[in-house]
Design a protein around this motif. Structure first.
Motif, PDB file in Angstrom:
ATOM      1  N   UNK A  97      51.608  35.261  71.753  1.00 29.37           N
ATOM      2  CA  UNK A  97      50.467  34.412  72.015  1.00 29.37           C
ATOM      3  C   UNK A  97      50.352  33.872  73.458  1.00 29.37           C
ATOM      4  N   UNK A  98      51.313  33.578  74.068  1.00 27.67           N
ATOM      5  CA  UNK A  98      51.486  33.018  75.405  1.00 27.67           C
ATOM      6  C   UNK A  98      51.220  34.072  76.542  1.00 27.67           C
ATOM      7  N   UNK A  99      51.251  35.364  76.144  1.00 29.87           N
ATOM      8  CA  UNK A  99      50.919  36.375  77.099  1.00 29.87           C
ATOM      9  C   UNK A  99      49.662  36.772  77.255  1.00 29.87           C
ATOM     10  N   UNK A 100      49.003  36.716  75.804  1.00 32.97           N
ATOM     11  CA  UNK A 100      47.637  36.924  75.590  1.00 32.97           C
ATOM     12  C   UNK A 100      46.957  35.706  76.385  1.00 32.97           C
ATOM     13  N   UNK A 101      47.226  34.570  76.262  1.00 34.83           N
ATOM     14  CA  UNK A 101      46.681  33.506  76.661  1.00 34.83           C
ATOM     15  C   UNK A 101      46.785  33.547  78.236  1.00 34.83           C
TER      16      UNK A 101
END
Length: 891
Positions: A97-101
């Motif tokens: 989630x963090x990397x996609x964001x």
């Protein structure tokens, strides 16, 4: 671009919407095809570089509005988790989630949204880091307006997007287009992805499409959406276990007004334990900026770590665009690759007949071919053929030593082959994979050390310039330095000015055969760069033809308007100084007169013919209205790839080199010019035939080396500046600098009134030029050791008595009175016979009266003696030097 490393090259294809053929735009020109619009918008995507985004590399346009996109690719994606049917740990979900964001936030900063986020577009590299793919599809298609398929996947689209429905500009049922999707649209898609990771399966996988859309539209009205979705898929227990870590998913599934943006989600406390593991991304400094380009570089503690093993994959260390460029040179074919994977399917013509309708309404023919819809399958491009082509290149070739003066070609198993390649024609060298690899690596290292390695850049540019990095190489040759972006941004390019109308008229006619420059984005960039130049040069005005001069720089620096502007701003004063004055007639008249003298100097037979048919006196009319426009840069009549080869050499020469290019072009047309009269010659220039550019370059260099540097002196040329190498090395060391840049002395050429300049057929050279060419000193002529100087003979036309009182050592005496009577009429000319033995040398006519010298030189030109010039100021200029000699007394 970043290195290839463990990534692969992938390609996918789609069709742009076809436009009607019988419709024109408001300007009366045919509508720009949607595929060209997409191609222009795509270019900016190549500059969007981030560790969480797959790097875009190239786009090509095929038949029937087909487009093929090449980008960084990985085989692994989030769909693999779904295929395995396993749930993902909360820690892993948070990391994803963090990397996609991170990727979404970076896109948002560049004014883009993904809109096509799905499990198979979230790729994973070998270290399981996220790489977002196809993030530029929504941007390049103008939010889906230029294609016939929707951008995005129903299972992942937000309710507000689905509620808008599909839209196409040609659909009259829609009054206006829906608003483009914003960053919050991708947040909803991310929420669906995270839910699927927790559930271990696809959302609404077994539900009919209509029911699926209906279900998604109702989600926004439910309070506890996560619970509803979990109950729908029978995974409520799994979701409850992970709900503490994924409480922010509930925030995602809400109305648009309440839904957070990617930037806001990155600040959520749930990521406190994750964000500390990542270093904020900083884009490396560019070549022309105020930031330190090598600030991020660090040497390892053990220097031996820099040594590579024999099995090291050196190619993977090269930039992605370099690898793709070499792949194409090695025989790579995008359409063939897609055809082999049956993505592109060719059909017999009988199966591709269009529909037609009978009078009774009955329809016949094929229906809509589904191959024209989007097939987002990405085909991996095999690098095996490229690696096999480069297998003999030694590892040292990838890390050349810049200080090695022996050879610019690194040693390898095929070094002899590479050395032989240098002697081949340029067009062959540019298609040689191994040779281009060596040249690209060398120039890349030199440019990274610019401006400290500027001399080496000039040295290597004399050999050739790799097409892949020609834009940066030209900037280095033009001496561009400093923070060009800040300067460009400080220029007002928005306030209307009187020139706007003329720019708008000229741009649609400039190199419209080129897909990139003819795109709407190309027109916008043209307009901005040209307007920036006009605004930043208030003492100059816009003249028709400036757009053609801008075209090569804009094409090579399409994504860097500041560099295109900087190059054009450096190019014009060097080669077109004061050509863009409001009243430039005196500048052009002087330029054309000097050019006519250059024709007489190098090709007197052609000069005589052009004078006889009245062609040369009309140069001012012909060339100002002609696409050649005085300087023979041929940006209007030559295609860009020929202009590039011509300017590769032009930028190495000084301001007089365009004269040599012009003479070289005329000599290729020589036979046709000599055989025709005035009208036919005019038609020849209005429709210029094929010109051999490589021959033109070769001959122009030879002409340049035979032209005394003061022969092209113009008083309206650029004022003196710091001297520099002319770029032609040992073959032209005599021309180490532009004559305009040399400090003026008593022996320099004096400015001449335009009427007097036009009255002389042959050019003048300065006394210092003559001294240097004859290599004179007080001890007498010295042994010629300087390479590149033309052979010269001085012809003194004074009477015998004056000649005996003092003359140039080695000169011959042919008295003017022996050839011309007091009225200036030709009686006889002993020079014709005497000078036959010296034909081919530079003949310098010396007298005490300039009128006599001009008449004598004019006669030599009329009898087709080449390379005739006149000593400016006559013998009187040389008397104070003490270099004149007298005959030894006879005993």
């Amino acid at each position: 671009m970043r290195p290839l490393k463990d990534a692969q090259l992938g390609a996918f294809t789609f069709f742009a919407s076809a436009l009607p053929h019988d419709v024109c735009g408001s300007n009366g020109l045919p509508l720009t095809p949607n595929s060209i619009k997409i191609l222009g918008r795509f270019q900016i995507l190549k500059t969007v570089t981030h560790p969480r985004l797959c790097q875009y590399v190239d786009i090509t346009r095929g038949k029937h509005e087909r487009l093929i996109v090449v980008a960084e690719h990985y085989e692994s994606c989030l769909s693999d988790f779904q295929k395995q049917g396993k749930t993902v740990s909360p820690e892993k979900v948070l990391k994803i989630a963090y990397e996609v964001l991170e990727g979404l936030e970076f896109m948002n900063k560049h004014g883009m949204v993904h809109r096509a986020l799905s499990a198979h577009n979230v790729l994973m590299d070998c270290k399981a880091n996220v790489k977002l793919a196809k993030f530029g599809l929504y941007h390049m298609t103008d939010h889906g307006a230029d294609v016939d398929f929707p951008i995005g996947y129903p299972s992942y689209l937000a309710p507000e997007v689905i509620a808008q429905g599909s839209f196409h500009p040609s659909d009259s049922s829609h009054d206006e287009a829906p608003l483009p999707s914003g960053p919050k649209t991708d947040v909803w898609s991310l929420g669906v992805l995270l839910f699927e990771l927790c559930a271990g399966r696809r959302l609404l996988q077994n539900i009919d499409i209509s029911e699926r859309l209906k279900f998604i539209l109702t989600l926004g009205c439910i309070d506890d959406i996560v619970t509803v979705l979990a109950e729908e898929h029978g995974c409520l227990d799994a979701i409850k276990v992970e709900s503490k870590s994924l409480v922010f998913v509930d925030i995602i599934f809400c109305s648009v007004s309440s839904r957070p943006t990617p930037a806001e989600l990155l600040g959520d406390p749930v990521f406190n334990g994750v964000s500390c593991l990542y270093t904020p991304f900083q884009k490396p400094g560019s070549l022309f900026s105020s930031s330190l380009r090598c600030a991020h570089l660090e040497l390892p503690e053990d220097i031996s770590d820099l040594c590579k093993d024999d099995d090291e994959d050196y190619l993977s260390e090269r930039a992605i665009d370099e690898v793709y460029h070499l792949w194409c040179l090695a025989g790579g074919d995008l359409e063939k690759e897609l055809t082999n994977k049956e993505i592109i399917q060719s059909k017999p013509p009988i199966c591709t007949l269009p529909n037609f309708v009978m009078e009774d309404g009955e329809s016949f023919g094929q229906g809509r071919d589904r191959s024209f819809l989007l097939d987002d399958t990405t085909v991996t491009l095999s690098l095996c053929q490229l690696r096999n082509r480069l297998k003999d290149v030694a590892g040292e070739a990838y890390y050349p030593l810049l200080e090695d003066e022996q050879s610019s070609l690194p040693q390898s198993n095929s070094s002899n082959e590479l050395s032989a390649t240098v002697t081949l024609p340029l067009i062959i060298r540019e298609r040689d994979t191994e040779y281009q690899l060596i040249r690209i690596i060398l120039f890349d290292r030199l440019l990274k050390a610019y401006p400290y390695k500027k001399n080496l850049v000039w040295k290597e540019a004399r050999v050739d310039i790799p097409p892949l990095i020609r834009g940066l190489a030209w900037a280095a040759l033009l001496g561009i330095e400093g923070d060009i972006q800040a300067k460009y941004e400080s220029i007002d390019k928005d306030t209307p000015i009187p020139t706007d109308r003329q720019i708008e008229v000229d741009i649609p006619r400039c190199h419209q055969y080129d897909e990139l420059l003819s795109s709407p984005q190309g027109h916008i960039k043209f307009r901005r760069v040209l307007k920036a130049w006009v605004v930043s040069h208030p003492d100059l005005v816009y003249w028709q033809g400036l757009d053609s001069l801008c075209a090569p720089f804009l094409y090579l620096n399409f994504n860097n308007e500041a560099l295109a502007y900087a190059c054009m701003s450096a190019f014009i004063p060097k080669y077109l100084y004061n050509f863009f004055l409001k009243d430039n007639s005196h500048v052009i008249q002087e330029y054309l007169t000097v050019f006519s003298q250059m024709i007489a100097f190098h090709d007197p037979e052609l000069s005589n013919h052009l004078n006889e048919i009245g062609f040369i006196p009309d140069y001012s009319v012909i060339f100002v209205k002609s696409p050649l426009f005085c300087v023979y840069f041929c940006t209007d009549v030559f295609p860009l790839h020929k202009i590039f080869h011509l300017w590769d050499t032009l930028l190495l020469g000084n301001s007089s080199f365009p004269f040599c290019i012009g003479v070289a072009i005329l000599q290729q047309l020589r036979d046709r010019l000599l055989a025709n009269g005035f009208n036919e010659c005019i038609l020849l220039f209005s429709d210029l035939p094929e010109i051999d550019i490589e021959r033109c370059v070769r001959e122009s260099i030879n002409l340049f080396c035979w032209t005394p540097k003061s022969a092209t002196y113009r008083q309206h040329a650029q004022p003196p500046k710091a001297s520099g190498d002319n770029g032609f090395g040992k073959t032209a060391t005599y021309y180490s600098s532009d004559y305009q840049d040399m400090p003026k002395t008593d022996l320099s050429r004096e400015p001449l009134a335009l009427c007097d300049l036009k009255a002389e057929v042959s050019p003048r050279i300065s006394a210092e030029d003559l001294i240097d060419l004859c290599e004179l000193s007080l001890a007498g002529p010295t042994k010629r050791t300087k390479a590149g100087k033309p052979k010269i003979i001085a012809v003194d036309i004074r009477n015998v008595e004056d000649f005996s009182r003092g003359h140039i050592s080695g000169s011959i005496n042919i008295p003017f009175s022996a050839a011309f009577n007091p009225d200036g009429e030709l009686v006889q000319c002993p020079a014709t016979g005497i000078l036959q033995n010296y034909r081919g040398r530079v003949i310098v006519v010396i007298s005490h009266a300039m009128k006599s010298a001009a008449m004598f030189a004019t006669h030599l030109v009329k009898v087709n003696f080449p390379r005739v010039c006149i000593l400016d100021g006559g013998i009187n200029k040389l008397k104070p030097t003490g270099l004149l000699t007298v005959p030894s007394p006879q005993i």
